[in-house]
Design a protein around this motif. Structure first.
Motif, PDB file in Angstrom:
ATOM      1  N   UNK A  55       0.833  -1.205   0.000  1.00  0.00           N
ATOM      2  CA  UNK A  55       0.000   0.000   0.000  1.00  0.00           C
ATOM      3  C   UNK A  55       0.866   1.253   0.000  1.00  0.00           C
ATOM      4  N   UNK A  56       1.976   1.182   0.711  1.00  0.00           N
ATOM      5  CA  UNK A  56       2.854   2.330   0.863  1.00  0.00           C
ATOM      6  C   UNK A  56       3.394   2.890  -0.435  1.00  0.00           C
ATOM      7  N   UNK A  57       3.347   2.104  -1.502  1.00  0.00           N
ATOM      8  CA  UNK A  57       3.807   2.578  -2.806  1.00  0.00           C
ATOM      9  C   UNK A  57       3.117   3.888  -3.185  1.00  0.00           C
ATOM     10  N   UNK A  58       1.898   4.069  -2.702  1.00  0.00           N
ATOM     11  CA  UNK A  58       1.108   5.235  -3.089  1.00  0.00           C
ATOM     12  C   UNK A  58       1.257   6.428  -2.153  1.00  0.00           C
ATOM     13  N   UNK A  59       1.894   6.232  -0.977  1.00  0.00           N
ATOM     14  CA  UNK A  59       2.012   7.383  -0.084  1.00  0.00           C
ATOM     15  C   UNK A  59       3.333   7.485   0.671  1.00  0.00           C
ATOM     16  N   UNK A  60       4.156   6.459   0.658  1.00  0.00           N
ATOM     17  CA  UNK A  60       5.412   6.514   1.412  1.00  0.00           C
ATOM     18  C   UNK A  60       6.269   7.713   1.023  1.00  0.00           C
ATOM     19  N   UNK A  61       6.294   8.074  -0.248  1.00  0.00           N
ATOM     20  CA  UNK A  61       7.140   9.189  -0.685  1.00  0.00           C
ATOM     21  C   UNK A  61       6.722  10.506  -0.041  1.00  0.00           C
ATOM     22  N   UNK A  62       5.462  10.620   0.371  1.00  0.00           N
ATOM     23  CA  UNK A  62       5.003  11.833   1.061  1.00  0.00           C
ATOM     24  C   UNK A  62       5.521  11.891   2.498  1.00  0.00           C
ATOM     25  N   UNK A  63       5.964  10.742   3.001  1.00  0.00           N
ATOM     26  CA  UNK A  63       6.466  10.658   4.376  1.00  0.00           C
ATOM     27  C   UNK A  63       7.987  10.564   4.421  1.00  0.00           C
ATOM     28  N   UNK A  64       8.616  10.717   3.250  1.00  0.00           N
ATOM     29  CA  UNK A  64      10.065  10.613   3.183  1.00  0.00           C
ATOM     30  C   UNK A  64      10.562   9.176   3.209  1.00  0.00           C
ATOM     31  N   UNK A  65       9.672   8.254   2.894  1.00  0.00           N
ATOM     32  CA  UNK A  65      10.023   6.828   2.899  1.00  0.00           C
ATOM     33  C   UNK A  65      10.169   6.326   1.470  1.00  0.00           C
ATOM     34  N   UNK A  66      10.739   5.153   1.336  1.00  0.00           N
ATOM     35  CA  UNK A  66      10.947   4.532   0.027  1.00  0.00           C
ATOM     36  C   UNK A  66       9.644   3.931  -0.480  1.00  0.00           C
ATOM     37  N   UNK A  67       9.079   4.519  -1.527  1.00  0.00           N
ATOM     38  CA  UNK A  67       7.808   4.023  -2.054  1.00  0.00           C
ATOM     39  C   UNK A  67       7.955   2.668  -2.735  1.00  0.00           C
ATOM     40  N   UNK A  68       9.173   2.259  -3.036  1.00  0.00           N
ATOM     41  CA  UNK A  68       9.399   0.958  -3.674  1.00  0.00           C
ATOM     42  C   UNK A  68       9.765  -0.137  -2.668  1.00  0.00           C
ATOM     43  N   UNK A  69       9.486   0.114  -1.402  1.00  0.00           N
ATOM     44  CA  UNK A  69       9.751  -0.869  -0.366  1.00  0.00           C
ATOM     45  C   UNK A  69       9.043  -2.195  -0.665  1.00  0.00           C
ATOM     46  N   UNK A  70       7.947  -2.117  -1.378  1.00  0.00           N
ATOM     47  CA  UNK A  70       7.161  -3.318  -1.679  1.00  0.00           C
ATOM     48  C   UNK A  70       7.916  -4.317  -2.540  1.00  0.00           C
ATOM     49  N   UNK A  71       8.926  -3.850  -3.246  1.00  0.00           N
ATOM     50  CA  UNK A  71       9.661  -4.736  -4.159  1.00  0.00           C
ATOM     51  C   UNK A  71      10.342  -5.894  -3.437  1.00  0.00           C
ATOM     52  N   UNK A  72      10.558  -5.767  -2.126  1.00  0.00           N
ATOM     53  CA  UNK A  72      11.153  -6.873  -1.384  1.00  0.00           C
ATOM     54  C   UNK A  72      10.236  -8.097  -1.374  1.00  0.00           C
ATOM     55  N   UNK A  73       8.967  -7.892  -1.690  1.00  0.00           N
ATOM     56  CA  UNK A  73       8.015  -8.992  -1.710  1.00  0.00           C
ATOM     57  C   UNK A  73       7.726  -9.500  -3.126  1.00  0.00           C
ATOM     58  N   UNK A  74       8.343  -8.888  -4.118  1.00  0.00           N
ATOM     59  CA  UNK A  74       8.152  -9.334  -5.505  1.00  0.00           C
ATOM     60  C   UNK A  74       8.535 -10.809  -5.595  1.00  0.00           C
ATOM     61  N   UNK A  75       7.755 -11.549  -6.312  1.00  0.00           N
ATOM     62  CA  UNK A  75       8.005 -12.976  -6.430  1.00  0.00           C
ATOM     63  C   UNK A  75       7.163 -13.804  -5.478  1.00  0.00           C
ATOM     64  N   UNK A  76       6.584 -13.163  -4.454  1.00  0.00           N
ATOM     65  CA  UNK A  76       5.687 -13.883  -3.553  1.00  0.00           C
ATOM     66  C   UNK A  76       4.436 -14.264  -4.347  1.00  0.00           C
ATOM     67  N   UNK A  77       3.860 -15.433  -4.098  1.00  0.00           N
ATOM     68  CA  UNK A  77       2.688 -15.866  -4.875  1.00  0.00           C
ATOM     69  C   UNK A  77       1.521 -14.878  -4.868  1.00  0.00           C
ATOM     70  N   UNK A  78       1.376 -14.087  -3.821  1.00  0.00           N
ATOM     71  CA  UNK A  78       0.247 -13.156  -3.750  1.00  0.00           C
ATOM     72  C   UNK A  78       0.619 -11.705  -4.054  1.00  0.00           C
ATOM     73  N   UNK A  79       1.862 -11.483  -4.424  1.00  0.00           N
ATOM     74  CA  UNK A  79       2.323 -10.104  -4.650  1.00  0.00           C
ATOM     75  C   UNK A  79       1.518  -9.409  -5.747  1.00  0.00           C
ATOM     76  N   UNK A  80       1.414 -10.010  -6.902  1.00  0.00           N
ATOM     77  CA  UNK A  80       0.744  -9.351  -8.031  1.00  0.00           C
ATOM     78  C   UNK A  80      -0.718  -9.050  -7.729  1.00  0.00           C
ATOM     79  N   UNK A  81      -1.404 -10.009  -7.111  1.00  0.00           N
ATOM     80  CA  UNK A  81      -2.822  -9.792  -6.804  1.00  0.00           C
ATOM     81  C   UNK A  81      -2.988  -8.693  -5.751  1.00  0.00           C
ATOM     82  N   UNK A  82      -2.096  -8.668  -4.781  1.00  0.00           N
ATOM     83  CA  UNK A  82      -2.175  -7.645  -3.742  1.00  0.00           C
ATOM     84  C   UNK A  82      -1.865  -6.265  -4.314  1.00  0.00           C
TER      85      UNK A  82
END
Length: 80
Positions: free
Chosen positions: A4-31
């Protein structure tokens, strides 16, 4: 949260691409798709929305016949 943070983390000074650590998980694409289609637009103050009253009939139908609940007896008594 990281997806979810992909859409707002950058407004908080956080890495919006943090979600990429979960890429490859079976439910990543659907989530990620769910977050894109439903979660992210929910924060748009200009988005068209329905009044809460629009959902009342659905909620009443859902709770009219509890499947297994401490309220089942009370619901049955209310119908009589």
């Amino acid at each position: 949260m990281a997806i979810q943070g992909h859409y707002f983390f950058h407004h908080l000074g956080m890495d919006r691409d943090m979600r990429e650590q979960f890429a490859g998980h079976p439910n990543y694409d659907r989530t990620a798709e769910f977050c894109e289609l439903y979660d992210s637009p929910a924060f748009d103050p200009m988005a068209e929305t329905l009044l809460l009253a629009e959902f009342e009939p659905m909620v009443r139908r859902l709770f009219k016949h509890p499947v297994n609940s401490i309220y089942k007896k009370a619901a049955a008594m209310a119908e009589t």
